[in-house]
Design a protein around this motif. Sequence first.
Motif, PDB file in Angstrom:
ATOM      1  N   LEU A 165       0.811  -1.229   0.000  1.00  0.00           N
ATOM      2  CA  LEU A 165       0.000   0.000   0.000  1.00  0.00           C
ATOM      3  C   LEU A 165       0.842   1.276   0.000  1.00  0.00           C
ATOM      4  CD1 LEU A 165      -2.878  -1.205   2.291  1.00  0.00           C
ATOM      5  CD2 LEU A 165      -3.108  -0.340  -0.043  1.00  0.00           C
ATOM      6  N   THR A 167      -6.478  -0.401   2.822  1.00  0.00           N
ATOM      7  CA  THR A 167      -6.321   0.619   1.787  1.00  0.00           C
ATOM      8  C   THR A 167      -7.054   1.895   2.169  1.00  0.00           C
ATOM      9  OG1 THR A 167      -6.404  -1.241   0.262  1.00  0.00           O
ATOM     10  CG2 THR A 167      -6.356   0.971  -0.708  1.00  0.00           C
ATOM     11  N   GLY A 175      -9.870  -0.231  -1.410  1.00  0.00           N
ATOM     12  CA  GLY A 175      -9.527  -1.638  -1.601  1.00  0.00           C
ATOM     13  C   GLY A 175     -10.474  -2.364  -2.540  1.00  0.00           C
ATOM     14  N   VAL A 230      -6.898  -0.884  -5.083  1.00  0.00           N
ATOM     15  CA  VAL A 230      -5.805  -1.776  -4.725  1.00  0.00           C
ATOM     16  C   VAL A 230      -6.312  -3.219  -4.647  1.00  0.00           C
ATOM     17  CG1 VAL A 230      -4.132  -2.387  -2.946  1.00  0.00           C
ATOM     18  CG2 VAL A 230      -4.499   0.020  -3.553  1.00  0.00           C
TER      19      VAL A 230
END
Lengths: 381, 317, 97
Positions: free
Chosen positions: B30, B60, B100, B127
């Motif tokens: 991250l 995230t 995320g 992510v």
Amino acid sequence: MSSKDIAADEFLSGDAAAAEGAIAVGCRFFAGYPITPSSEVAERMARRLPEVGGIFIQMEDELSSIAAILGGSWAGKKSMTATSGPGFSLMMENYGLGIMTETPTVIVNVQRGGPSTGLPTLLGQGEFMQARFGTHGSLEAIALSPESPQECFDFAIRAFNLAERFRTPVILLMDESVGHLFEKVRIPPQRNIEAVSRKLPEEVPYPPFRADEDLVPPMPPLGDGHHIHVTGLTHDDEGRPEMTPKMQEELMGRLVNKIRLYKDEIMDIEEDGIDDADIVVVAYGITARSARRAVTLAREKGIKAGLFRLKTVWPFPTERLRELAEQGKKFVVAEVNTGQALIMVEQATRKDAVFVGKYGGEPHKPFEILNGIEEALHADN
Amino acid sequence: MPIIKADKYPLDPYLRTERLPHVWCPGCGLGIVLNAFLRAMQKLGMDPDKTVVVSGIGCTGRTAGYVKMDSFHTTHGRAIPFALGIKAARPDLNVVVFSGDGDLFSIGGNHIIHAARRNIDITVIAVNNFIYGMTGGQLAPTTPETSITTTSPYGNLESPFNMAGLMAIAGASYVARWTTVHARRLEKGLEKALSKRGFSFVEVMSPCPTAFGRRNKMKGIIDSMMYYQKYAIIKDNPNPLDGVIKPNEKFVIGEFMDAEDEPTFDDKLWELTKRDFLETSQADRAKWILEHRRHLETLATLIAGENIAPQEGEMDE
Amino acid sequence: MVTEAEKQRLLEREAATIPRGDVYIVEERCKGCGLCIAFCPKKVLVESDRINEKGYHPPELVEKPPVDVCINCGFCERICPDFAIFVKEKKVNNSEQ
Ligand SMILES: Cc1ncc(C[n+]2csc(CCOP(=O)(O)OP(=O)(O)O)c2C)c(N)n1
Ligand code: SF4
Ligand code: SF4
Ligand code: SF4
Ligand SMILES: [Mg+2]
């Protein structure tokens, strides 16, 4: 002279009047998802907002509708959404985010019959408690309950003013009957409309949760270099997550007290014929109109009855009801559910009340409430 | 010369340095993604005062807390509509969603599809760490088939989303997928996404050594990172339908969509507030709307087109 | 035949044409993940014996000029998840060889 400069009478539904009230007080951002019986609020906003330079978006659901208005509010616009039972349930999590992040906004709930999909086109008042306790955690709620299209207009204005004054989401708790009722609404000239706006900080950067003496923090605008951080986690006045018992108590205490300490300023109760009354009828929304008629009928029969109408349903006027109970008055509660305000009234008065509940989707007939008044008269508590 | 001790980092002006070190585990990707994002901002000369970062919930999601900009850590799944509200109300601000895979594609899946369809002018950095990191390693909508997670202890039965492909098809203006190992290309991709008008989406494959790697035969931090070096294939203009990711097999990275600029959703919302637009005829309004709709021809060509032969990817540095 | 000395001279001349970097570290931010060490193309980073406040070993730069030196490729500063390590181009005059 434009129509905004003089008072105008318009024939409006409660839903349309709520939309007009919002626009009159400066609402310029609406995000919502259609649901009966609140869709007319969205439809009115869709047509009217662009005309006044505002933004209307039909979202993909109610989860996103409320998220979008919170974003819109931080972006500086007075924002609103409108929904009904099922959508109100979906909004609960981010209603809590609004409370936690002190985001002024207005949520209109035009109540219908529930639970679940229930009675989409018929009346309910089943979200009395949900408006107060529907999201998780501890909080104080502000909710207003109009009984007419005129009040839908007026209370929409007040809802925004309270939201901006206290930096918190406010619920306009309407019901299907009021929402769909068409009546004449007097729209005052724009200059006569009192519009409160959130406090703005005087310094840059200003921490987004640093409260003034009134416990309400000024709200920094975006894009001005405040570099605010806003989180639903327990946070300090800079918005830094701080998940400690001390911080949680400090924050919760302030969030709750910024409403509790100003309860008297927020609460709006109509007391009609209460002083000499033996019987106090407690009602709100459309039910109050039947209750008012029932009280008149009772008086005609020589029964000293009075109306105690919750124009604000939350915060709840516990102290005042207790005072009335101590004077020996008896209580009738009428509402379109199986007993929600009833719980609050009995807790406040510390005695049983006569309950006139209806939940078939129809409003009360005045004689039904009158029966309740008579029952109370003969009850021995 | 030995290493030189410093007390400032070149990206510090963009960071809430007082909150560092951040909460992320050693070797978590991250920080690499955030680093690339800030470099892209710096390169473009983007004004942090005019940039808003919105995150949902998850590891995230903590990103919003580290950027020295107006930033929001919202609720699980709702970063996109929150950001849409900000952008629609304040189109002058750059709005970036950083969240995320579970947040954006499971609980928030509906919102991201609609945001892409509307072509709202925001940039989404998604992510993909194959997992729900924050809650301790449960199945995500991106977890490859057969992978072991705490809620798929016998191996994942489900097929993961092709997030990049889904976004291209839903109507995004710009879609790319990079990995944390392709740090320089990632940075370039983010630069492009941030300067793109319209909905831009960058999927970043990023290791979660703690909650995913460890249970899936990646012994440590380096192993988790090497996975991308081993399996990623860089393609030019890959077909969005070829973005499927299978466990321990080659997968495609690159730019899946790069459509021409055109008026975005927020542009249109504001156009609607203009007097002459409101006062013109419905026929003229309809004409304007049709002239300014999403041109999905690019997508049609991409999907119908021949696959470009895969080139072996190597670490690009 | 190129003599050893000549080879060395050529190498040095070539080395002088490629960029060189100074490597910096904000030690307290390092979490000792080892990514910078593993991904440095010149393999000039190693784990140090030092321990920071959080108990991690930050990297150390070990150059063996003229070949094994930091070439300012910038990969370590991009792969570091903790905003700890970065490079700056070495100024030509103070390049020590
Ligand atoms: C409504 C709701 N449901 C569940 C959770 C618990 N929760 C927090 S983070 C998370 C998953 C996050 O996964 P992802 O978005 O992939 O982020 P990561 O941690 O992997 O970066 C879940 C399920 C929550 N916070 N809110
Ligand atoms: S659990 Fe995984 S995603 Fe979360 S911080 Fe740790 S390594 Fe990163
Ligand atoms: S800049 Fe490149 S060569 Fe120099 S230490 Fe970092 S990774 Fe190694
Ligand atoms: S990559 Fe960063 S955190 Fe990891 S060892 Fe190197 S300097 Fe430390
Ligand atoms: Mg994840």
